[in-house]
Write a protein that holds these residues in place. Structure first.
Motif, PDB file in Angstrom:
ATOM      1  N   UNK A   1     -35.267  45.585  57.360  1.00 24.20           N
ATOM      2  CA  UNK A   1     -35.552  46.463  58.485  1.00 24.20           C
ATOM      3  C   UNK A   1     -35.878  45.653  59.733  1.00 24.20           C
ATOM      4  N   UNK A   2     -36.588  44.540  59.573  1.00 24.33           N
ATOM      5  CA  UNK A   2     -36.877  43.689  60.728  1.00 24.33           C
ATOM      6  C   UNK A   2     -35.574  43.155  61.320  1.00 24.33           C
ATOM      7  N   UNK A   3     -34.644  42.746  60.474  1.00 28.80           N
ATOM      8  CA  UNK A   3     -33.335  42.300  60.953  1.00 28.80           C
ATOM      9  C   UNK A   3     -32.647  43.398  61.770  1.00 28.80           C
ATOM     10  N   UNK A   4     -32.728  44.625  61.287  1.00 23.93           N
ATOM     11  CA  UNK A   4     -32.121  45.749  61.993  1.00 23.93           C
ATOM     12  C   UNK A   4     -32.826  46.029  63.317  1.00 23.93           C
ATOM     13  N   UNK A   5     -34.144  45.899  63.340  1.00 22.25           N
ATOM     14  CA  UNK A   5     -34.886  46.073  64.592  1.00 22.25           C
ATOM     15  C   UNK A   5     -34.449  45.023  65.613  1.00 22.25           C
ATOM     16  N   UNK A   6     -34.261  43.795  65.172  1.00 23.10           N
ATOM     17  CA  UNK A   6     -33.790  42.739  66.075  1.00 23.10           C
ATOM     18  C   UNK A   6     -32.446  43.101  66.702  1.00 23.10           C
ATOM     19  N   UNK A   7     -31.637  43.840  65.958  1.00 27.99           N
ATOM     20  CA  UNK A   7     -30.322  44.257  66.447  1.00 27.99           C
ATOM     21  C   UNK A   7     -30.374  45.574  67.215  1.00 27.99           C
ATOM     22  N   UNK A   8     -31.562  46.163  67.365  1.00 25.44           N
ATOM     23  CA  UNK A   8     -31.700  47.407  68.107  1.00 25.44           C
ATOM     24  C   UNK A   8     -31.359  48.652  67.319  1.00 25.44           C
ATOM     25  N   UNK A   9     -31.409  48.547  65.977  1.00 29.55           N
ATOM     26  CA  UNK A   9     -31.046  49.690  65.127  1.00 29.55           C
ATOM     27  C   UNK A   9     -32.276  50.256  64.421  1.00 29.55           C
ATOM     28  N   UNK A  10     -32.384  51.580  64.364  1.00 32.48           N
ATOM     29  CA  UNK A  10     -33.467  52.261  63.645  1.00 32.48           C
ATOM     30  C   UNK A  10     -33.022  52.569  62.220  1.00 32.48           C
ATOM     31  N   UNK A  11     -32.913  51.544  61.407  1.00 33.40           N
ATOM     32  CA  UNK A  11     -32.446  51.683  60.026  1.00 33.40           C
ATOM     33  C   UNK A  11     -33.625  51.915  59.099  1.00 33.40           C
ATOM     34  N   UNK A  12     -33.543  52.943  58.250  1.00 37.12           N
ATOM     35  CA  UNK A  12     -34.637  53.267  57.341  1.00 37.12           C
ATOM     36  C   UNK A  12     -34.460  52.550  56.006  1.00 37.12           C
ATOM     37  N   UNK A  13     -35.565  52.175  55.403  1.00 33.51           N
ATOM     38  CA  UNK A  13     -35.497  51.394  54.159  1.00 33.51           C
ATOM     39  C   UNK A  13     -36.381  51.955  53.047  1.00 33.51           C
ATOM     40  N   UNK A  14     -37.063  53.065  53.305  1.00 31.04           N
ATOM     41  CA  UNK A  14     -38.031  53.559  52.325  1.00 31.04           C
ATOM     42  C   UNK A  14     -37.367  54.025  51.038  1.00 31.04           C
ATOM     43  N   UNK A  15     -36.054  54.305  51.079  1.00 33.60           N
ATOM     44  CA  UNK A  15     -35.348  54.736  49.869  1.00 33.60           C
ATOM     45  C   UNK A  15     -34.650  53.578  49.152  1.00 33.60           C
ATOM     46  N   UNK A  16     -34.780  52.372  49.670  1.00 26.01           N
ATOM     47  CA  UNK A  16     -34.194  51.227  48.982  1.00 26.01           C
ATOM     48  C   UNK A  16     -35.042  50.870  47.769  1.00 26.01           C
ATOM     49  N   UNK A  17     -34.383  50.617  46.664  1.00 21.11           N
ATOM     50  CA  UNK A  17     -35.052  50.467  45.377  1.00 21.11           C
ATOM     51  C   UNK A  17     -35.500  49.029  45.112  1.00 21.11           C
ATOM     52  N   UNK A  18     -36.514  48.933  44.262  1.00 16.92           N
ATOM     53  CA  UNK A  18     -36.984  47.652  43.748  1.00 16.92           C
ATOM     54  C   UNK A  18     -36.400  47.411  42.363  1.00 16.92           C
ATOM     55  N   UNK A  19     -36.287  46.140  41.933  1.00 13.71           N
ATOM     56  CA  UNK A  19     -35.870  45.875  40.560  1.00 13.71           C
ATOM     57  C   UNK A  19     -36.977  46.323  39.583  1.00 13.71           C
ATOM     58  N   UNK A  20     -36.613  46.573  38.362  1.00 15.89           N
ATOM     59  CA  UNK A  20     -37.567  47.121  37.394  1.00 15.89           C
ATOM     60  C   UNK A  20     -38.773  46.208  37.198  1.00 15.89           C
ATOM     61  N   UNK A  21     -38.577  44.890  37.258  1.00 22.03           N
ATOM     62  CA  UNK A  21     -39.707  43.992  37.029  1.00 22.03           C
ATOM     63  C   UNK A  21     -40.797  44.134  38.088  1.00 22.03           C
TER      64      UNK A  21
END
Length: 210
Positions: free
Chosen positions: A187-207
């Protein structure tokens, strides 16, 4: 593209953070425990140059998430704001004592499978060479040049049988770094590019679910 570590870069990133439209914060009383991390912008090492952010390898004998990649941070104390918590954890983990004036902005809260709601706080410091990592919490600290996260192939997405959500992965020097760290960096990378990209639905690995 290398971003020089100078006042122009600091101002540009602050402006990007200011124009980023955060999702509404979850109300007080949420069942998720509050936590905060610092996306700490420092000068990259001489070999790479430019602006970097700090990534840590957690100590091997910690009770939770030992030996994993992480941004400096941790749980908020009772009554503590995300900004105050991120700065306290940054001081405790890597020895950088910063004032609130170092804060450039906040990104979206990220809910974890282990029951935390993490607020990423973007900070800028010219004191990166004064780091003194706490060996009881941090095995190593790595300044990651911003150009590494801005590469087209820096991140990818995959699926796991345990979830319908996409798993995000950050490719760093032959290693894979997962969410929540990878999601917040993305998301920080996207902010640097001027994009409001959401990440709250991106999954974590099971571990990382525990």
């Amino acid at each position: 593209m290398m971003r020089p570590f100078d006042e122009t870069t600091r101002r540009n990133i602050a402006e990007r953070c200011a124009t980023f439209a955060r999702l509404p914060a979850q109300p007080a009383g949420s069942e998720l425990k509050r936590a905060a991390v610092a996306i700490t912008l420092v000068e990259a090492d001489a070999a790479r140059g430019g602006t970097a952010f700090l990534l840590t390898m957690r100590a091997a004998d910690l009770r939770a998430h030992r030996g994993q990649w992480a941004l400096p941070g941790g749980r908020c104390d009772d009554g503590e704001t995300a900004i105050a918590a991120s700065l306290r954890e940054l001081r405790e983990e890597v020895g950088l004592a910063l004032a609130e004036s170092a804060v450039l902005g906040l990104l979206d809260d990220y809910p974890t499978r282990s029951g935390y709601l993490i607020t990423p706080v973007v900070v800028w410091t010219e004191a990166g060479e004064g780091m003194a990592p706490n060996p009881t919490e941090v095995a190593s600290v790595h300044p990651i040049p911003l150009q590494l996260i801005e590469r087209e192939n820096a991140f990818d997405f995959t699926q796991i049988p345990e979830s319908t959500r996409r798993v995000i992965r950050f490719h760093f020097e032959g290693r894979l770094i997962h969410a929540p760290t990878a999601a917040m960096i993305y998301q920080f990378r996207e902010v640097l590019a001027g994009r409001n990209t959401r990440v709250d639905e991106l999954e974590q690995p099971v571990f990382a679910w525990k």
